[in-house]
Design a protein around this motif. Structure first.
Motif, PDB file in Angstrom:
ATOM      1  N   ALA A 730     -63.718 -13.230   8.241  1.00  0.00           N
ATOM      2  CA  ALA A 730     -65.032 -12.398   8.062  1.00  0.00           C
ATOM      3  C   ALA A 730     -66.099 -13.174   8.746  1.00  0.00           C
ATOM      4  CB  ALA A 730     -65.386 -12.230   6.705  1.00  0.00           C
ATOM      5  N   ASP A 731     -66.216 -14.587   8.702  1.00  0.00           N
ATOM      6  CA  ASP A 731     -67.117 -15.300   9.439  1.00  0.00           C
ATOM      7  C   ASP A 731     -67.097 -15.048  10.768  1.00  0.00           C
ATOM      8  OD1 ASP A 731     -68.285 -16.165   6.918  1.00  0.00           O
ATOM      9  OD2 ASP A 731     -67.144 -18.042   7.313  1.00  0.00           O
ATOM     10  N   ALA A 732     -65.881 -14.963  11.517  1.00  0.00           N
ATOM     11  CA  ALA A 732     -65.825 -14.758  12.996  1.00  0.00           C
ATOM     12  C   ALA A 732     -66.471 -13.241  13.318  1.00  0.00           C
ATOM     13  CB  ALA A 732     -64.483 -14.837  13.257  1.00  0.00           C
ATOM     14  N   PHE A 733     -66.147 -12.104  12.570  1.00  0.00           N
ATOM     15  CA  PHE A 733     -66.713 -11.214  12.952  1.00  0.00           C
ATOM     16  C   PHE A 733     -68.353 -11.123  12.683  1.00  0.00           C
ATOM     17  CE2 PHE A 733     -62.661  -9.175  11.509  1.00  0.00           C
ATOM     18  CZ  PHE A 733     -62.368  -8.104  12.905  1.00  0.00           C
ATOM     19  N   PHE A 734     -68.996 -11.872  11.784  1.00  0.00           N
ATOM     20  CA  PHE A 734     -70.410 -11.730  11.595  1.00  0.00           C
ATOM     21  C   PHE A 734     -70.795 -12.578  12.569  1.00  0.00           C
ATOM     22  CE2 PHE A 734     -69.076 -11.156   6.747  1.00  0.00           C
ATOM     23  CZ  PHE A 734     -69.148  -9.782   7.008  1.00  0.00           C
ATOM     24  N   LYS A 735     -70.429 -13.680  12.947  1.00  0.00           N
ATOM     25  CA  LYS A 735     -70.833 -14.620  14.151  1.00  0.00           C
ATOM     26  C   LYS A 735     -70.835 -13.895  15.164  1.00  0.00           C
ATOM     27  CE  LYS A 735     -69.261 -19.236  12.617  1.00  0.00           C
ATOM     28  NZ  LYS A 735     -68.423 -20.203  12.788  1.00  0.00           N
ATOM     29  N   ALA A 736     -69.750 -13.000  15.655  1.00  0.00           N
ATOM     30  CA  ALA A 736     -69.815 -12.259  16.751  1.00  0.00           C
ATOM     31  C   ALA A 736     -70.895 -11.202  16.794  1.00  0.00           C
ATOM     32  CB  ALA A 736     -68.454 -11.310  16.830  1.00  0.00           C
ATOM     33  N   ALA A 737     -71.229 -10.581  15.680  1.00  0.00           N
ATOM     34  CA  ALA A 737     -72.388  -9.707  15.485  1.00  0.00           C
ATOM     35  C   ALA A 737     -73.594 -10.185  15.883  1.00  0.00           C
ATOM     36  CB  ALA A 737     -72.468  -9.125  14.117  1.00  0.00           C
ATOM     37  N   VAL A 738     -73.601 -11.396  15.371  1.00  0.00           N
ATOM     38  CA  VAL A 738     -75.029 -12.136  15.636  1.00  0.00           C
ATOM     39  C   VAL A 738     -75.113 -12.640  17.004  1.00  0.00           C
ATOM     40  CG1 VAL A 738     -76.201 -14.373  15.006  1.00  0.00           C
ATOM     41  CG2 VAL A 738     -75.144 -13.147  13.078  1.00  0.00           C
ATOM     42  N   SER A 739     -74.377 -13.109  17.746  1.00  0.00           N
ATOM     43  CA  SER A 739     -74.193 -13.506  18.949  1.00  0.00           C
ATOM     44  C   SER A 739     -74.481 -12.290  20.069  1.00  0.00           C
ATOM     45  CB  SER A 739     -73.131 -14.275  19.442  1.00  0.00           C
ATOM     46  OG  SER A 739     -71.992 -13.256  19.184  1.00  0.00           O
ATOM     47  N   LEU A 740     -74.175 -10.976  19.368  1.00  0.00           N
ATOM     48  CA  LEU A 740     -74.106  -9.642  20.245  1.00  0.00           C
ATOM     49  C   LEU A 740     -75.609  -8.951  20.171  1.00  0.00           C
ATOM     50  CD1 LEU A 740     -72.541  -8.176  22.029  1.00  0.00           C
ATOM     51  CD2 LEU A 740     -71.983  -6.660  20.042  1.00  0.00           C
ATOM     52  N   VAL A 741     -76.692  -9.522  19.337  1.00  0.00           N
ATOM     53  CA  VAL A 741     -77.678  -8.881  19.033  1.00  0.00           C
ATOM     54  C   VAL A 741     -78.775  -9.164  20.088  1.00  0.00           C
ATOM     55  CG1 VAL A 741     -80.084  -9.092  17.650  1.00  0.00           C
ATOM     56  CG2 VAL A 741     -77.826  -8.932  16.554  1.00  0.00           C
ATOM     57  N   PRO A 742     -78.693 -10.303  20.860  1.00  0.00           N
ATOM     58  CA  PRO A 742     -79.539 -10.410  21.947  1.00  0.00           C
ATOM     59  C   PRO A 742     -79.324  -9.582  23.199  1.00  0.00           C
ATOM     60  CG  PRO A 742     -79.038 -12.605  21.327  1.00  0.00           C
ATOM     61  CD  PRO A 742     -77.941 -11.528  20.246  1.00  0.00           C
TER      62      PRO A 742
END
Length: 952
Positions: A730-742
């Motif tokens: 789950a952390d990996a998914f959320f980190k991927a989402a955060v890194s995709l926002v920019p």
């Protein structure tokens, strides 16, 4: 008079007609008409001078030259002047059995216009054509000229004012006909009525020319278009003359309501036409204005139809004659559909002369033009089909029996039999299927092939059911003939029709046999390449009647039949038809390996057709069909087999993004179903399976191109992983989402239009914040590492200058941080410990949250300061009130700093008069009500510090 076929040899071509007793008297059809001078009668007409008229001494009816009431045309003036003759004529007319002005044909009658395009497309030629064209045209005669001068003008076209244009291609010929049609309209609009009539006569003459015989049906269509235009112009011209005080006649007007001027004009047209010397133009032009008889008498049409029918007997060429009969039926159905007996007589006349078709004269003509008899006979089909359609329209069943008997008398002629089956109602034909099969078997096959007869019978049986006891015998008799056909095109044209009959009345064994026979006939020399439309039609019919796909794919020859579709675009269309049928009719999910393998192959064919040139709409359609299939696949509790299917599907359909999205959703659903079965308590095996599902999603999402699709799927998949206690995943998914926002662009394409992305990003982040509340911190990361990371990304993101979304996001972060300070969070994920449990209200944890709150509020206040310019004061007021409401709902107003901040925001919202007074009043009322609740007394002090300012 003139018989328009000079090469006819009557001795060798004479056929025996049914004997009809006729009282000849001194009548003979070739006897000249004697015209004598009679007293002149002036007929007053508005805008015209007197005309001279004469009467005929002949009282016998000559069908080839008389027009009205059995007299020669010019005697009509005298007849109109003599009350004795007029009364006798009217009395005679009243005795007629038929009545004019009946009901028009209904919408169930197929109009001629629907057949026109098919005839033009079917009957073409590459040979050179010729057309007669006038050298020059007169400007029209003066109204004061006498009848003889007008007749000379009409003769002028026939006696040398014409030239012949040779070596025209079919397109040139059609263009020339269209020019003549336009010339007719131009002449009419410029009041050159004689010129218009000349053009129509000139065109009508072309219908006597059969030098390029295979083009004749198309020529008939083109010329009769001009005749129809002429008939409409004349009718509307006379109708316009009947207007009284600008009020036109009603649709069902009577001749008595027509004024004398209109009647005289109408008579004048008939006299002009009756003076045309040649039979064919005289017949066609009079038939074109048949409707104008309504202006003269109630019985005019019912009298003219039999006479025009008799005129056709003078046409020697049987092909020319049958099309003349078709035209007469056409105008007859338009103006007097109730006069069926005249139409029947027209057809029976044709039957009496039918043997001419096989006479020496026709055979010699065909030899000269190198035309085979089967091709020649097909030229008759449009005309005979139309005549029979008119006769059969709403006709009783007994008429079909009569037609069958007449066909038997003519030796079961195939051409007639085919037209009979095409014209009559399918129910009538189906009920007598075995009778027709017997007649077909006895037909002479030399001229008109039997397989075409079986095709016509099959078309009827596709619409109506034959007697149940005869069904198998009918199929056997038909297929015996069809399977012996050597020409692949003839074969497939018949097989296409009879496949529907087979699917409709029999089971898979018979269908399989038919499909096998088609494969056998169409595979040699790749004959199927020329028959894709028919093969597509066969597939459509099979899946229409066999929509149980387990049964369909158990038909052994169905998949080999599909292999004949080698052309990619055709193959894809067929696959789409099959998938549409599956989605429409498949009610329950399936795991049948036969169905799955077959449909995977079909879906793969559709997917592989996608390339860089494929339109987006086409991609969406293909993806929707494939997704429909994926949703219908279920292996029940065998979740591992289900996941294997999704993995295989991902590898097969990787070029269609909507399919990959559907697979991710399906795998997430599979993980949640596993959780449901295990009631949240995963075993080692199910935990490993869920992690496999999560891994499937994690490696599939990056292959998608749409950034918001990826963001939402990362969030959704992270929520599924969290629900299944896969915390690191789950952390990996959320980190991927955060890194995709920019990477979110400023503008995105929505339905082909570019739109700002801010609103979509704001919606996503709000959803993300809701999830982050229950996500526990990682033991090796800092406190609230995901929230901090997301805030950094939001801080660094480049927002639009005129956008306040950044402040709105920060305000939503305050909502999240406030919820995180609670001793027990307002919601949890089952069997997952959130930060309220992990930290247990630890003071250091709360201090970190307070620091974050201060940082966020400072960012918001900095933004509010930038909105101090006059043009942004309204935005400043709205944001200040928004932040005030957030503090009111989530903040601890016992804190003096926070209390003072709220007062400042309240005053800022009202400072420049942009605050909504009603909103401010209601907010203040809310604060006062809250102050009365336990432990909320500090709200009373706050209310006293919040003044309401007037807008002045």
């Amino acid at each position: 008079f003139c018989v328009d076929w000079n090469r006819r040899e009557y001795k060798s071509d004479m056929c025996k007609l049914e004997s009809v007793p006729v009282d000849f008297g001194d009548y003979h059809p070739l006897k000249p008409i004697t015209v004598t001078e009679s007293k002149t009668k002036k007929m007053s007409r508005k805008g015209s001078t007197s005309s001279t008229s004469s009467s005929s001494s002949s009282s016998m009816m000559d069908p080839l030259s008389s027009v009205l009431d059995g007299t020669d045309p010019l005697s009509l003036f005298a007849a109109a002047a003599d009350p004795v003759i007029t009364t006798a004529t009217m009395d005679n007319t009243r005795k007629k059995r038929d009545k004019d002005d009946g009901p028009a044909v209904g919408s169930d009658f197929e109009p001629w216009s629907s057949k026109r395009g098919e005839i033009l497309a079917r009957y073409t030629t590459t040979e050179k054509l010729s057309i007669v064209s006038g050298k020059g045209t007169s400007t029209g005669s003066a109204v004061s000229e006498k009848v003889r001068t007008r007749l000379e003008e009409l003769d002028d076209l026939e006696e040398g004012s014409q030239k012949e244009l040779l070596n025209l291609t079919q397109q040139d010929y059609m263009n020339r006909i269209e020019e003549l049609n336009q010339s007719l309209k131009d002449a009419w609009s410029s009041d050159q009525k004689v010129k218009a009539l000349k053009i129509v006569i000139q065109c009508s003459k072309l219908l006597s020319d059969t030098t390029v015989i295979q083009f004749y049906p198309s020529k008939f269509v083109l010329i009769t278009d001009i005749l129809d235009t002429f008939g409409k112009l004349v009718y509307e011209r006379i109708l316009s003359m009947c207007m009284d005080n600008r009020v036109s006649l009603s649709d069902n007007f009577s001749p008595e309501s027509v004024n004398d001027t209109a009647k005289e004009t109408c008579l004048n047209w008939f006299f002009k036409i009756a003076s045309i010397r040649e039979l064919i133009p005289r017949f066609y032009v009079e038939a074109a204005i048949l409707k104008c008889n309504k202006f003269l008498s109630k019985m005019g049409i019912s009298e003219c139809l039999p006479r025009l029918t008799s005129m056709i007997r003078g046409i020697g060429d049987p092909l020319v004659a049958v099309y003349a009969r078709a035209y007469l039926c056409r105008v007859g159905m338009e103006v007097a559909p109730q006069l069926k007996e005249s139409l029947n007589k027209n057809f029976f006349d044709f039957l009496l002369t039918f043997k001419q078709i096989h006479g020496d004269t026709v055979q010699n003509q065909l030899i000269v033009q190198c035309v085979e008899i089967p091709l020649y006979l097909t030229l008759y089909s449009p005309a005979i089909d139309w005549i029979l359609q008119c006769i059969a329209y709403r006709a009783p069943e007994v008429l079909l029996t009569e037609m069958m008997e007449r066909c038997k008398k003519l030796g079961n002629n195939a051409l007639l039999l085919n037209s009979v089956m095409s014209a009559f109602r399918a129910e009538f034909i189906a009920a007598r299927s075995m009778d027709f099969i017997g007649m077909i078997k006895e037909c002479d096959e030399s001229g008109f092939p039997k397989h075409l007869l079986f095709r016509s019978l099959g078309l009827n049986l596709a619409l109506a059911d034959p007697p149940e006891n005869d069904r198998l015998q009918i199929l056997n008799e038909a297929w015996k003939v069809i399977t012996k056909l050597k020409n692949p095109q003839d074969y497939i044209n018949c097989a296409e029709v009879w496949v529907e009959y087979t699917c409709r009345h029999f089971k898979k064994r018979e269908v399989n046999t038919v499909l096998a026979d088609i494969i056998k006939h169409m595979t040699p020399d790749r004959a199927f390449e020329d028959a894709y439309p028919q093969l597509q039609s066969i597939i459509q019919k099979v899946i229409t009647y066999i929509y149980d796909f387990s049964l369909l794919f158990s038909v052994e020859k169905f998949l080999p039949f599909l292999d004949m579709f080698q052309k990619e675009n055709v193959r894809v269309e067929v696959c789409k038809c099959i998938m549409e049928s599956f989605i429409k009719h498949q009610q329950e999910s399936t795991k049948d390996p036969v169905i799955l393998n077959a449909l995977l192959h079909i879906c793969k064919t559709m997917h592989d057709s996608v390339n860089a040139l494929t339109l987006e709409d086409e991609k969406r359609m293909l993806a929707a069909l494939i997704n429909g299939f994926i949703k219908m696949v279920s292996f029940g509790r065998d979740f591992e087999q289900q996941l294997s299917f999704y993995v295989e599907a991902r590898s097969m359909f990787c070029n269609l993004e909507p399919v990959l999205v559907q697979l991710i959703h399906s795998v997430n659903q599979l993980a949640m179903e596993t959780r449901k079965v295990m009631k949240g308590n995963h075993s080692r095996k199910t935990a490993a399976f869920v992690r496999a599902c999560v891994a499937f999603c994690f490696i599939t999402i990056p292959s998608l191109s749409s950034i918001f699709t990826r963001l939402n799927l990362y969030l959704h998949s992270g929520q599924v992983a969290l629900a299944n206690q896969c915390l690191s995943q789950a952390d990996a998914f959320f980190k991927a989402a955060v890194s995709l926002v920019p990477e979110v662009p400023k503008m995105i394409s929505i339905d082909g239009k570019m739109r700002p992305s801010d609103a979509f990003l704001l919606e996503f982040l709000c959803n993300f914040f809701s999830t982050l509340l229950v996500v526990p911190d990682h033991p090796e990361q800092g406190v609230l590492f995901l929230v901090r990371g997301l805030l950094n990304v939001i801080q660094d993101y480049t927002w639009e200058d005129n956008s306040d979304d950044k402040v709105r996001i920060y305000t939503n972060v305050l909502h999240l941080l406030s919820a995180m300070t609670q001793e027990t969070y307002i919601y949890h994920v089952d069997k997952v410990d959130s930060n309220d449990t992990l930290y247990g209200g630890d003071s250091k944890f709360l201090a970190e949250i307070n620091k974050l709150c201060e940082t966020v509020i400072a960012q918001i206040l900095d933004h509010l300061k930038t909105l101090g310019k006059e043009e942004t004061l309204k935005r400043q007021s709205q944001l200040a009130l928004y932040l005030f409401n957030t503090i009111l709902a989530h903040g601890d107003l016992r804190n003096n700093k926070l209390n003072q901040l709220s007062v400042n925001l309240w005053n800022l919202a009202q400072k420049h008069g942009f605050a909504d007074t009603k909103t401010m009043v209601k907010t203040l009322e809310y604060i006062r009500r809250r102050s009365k609740q336990p432990e909320m007394s500090h709200f009373a002090d706050l209310a006293l510090r919040l003044p309401l300012q007037s807008r002045t």
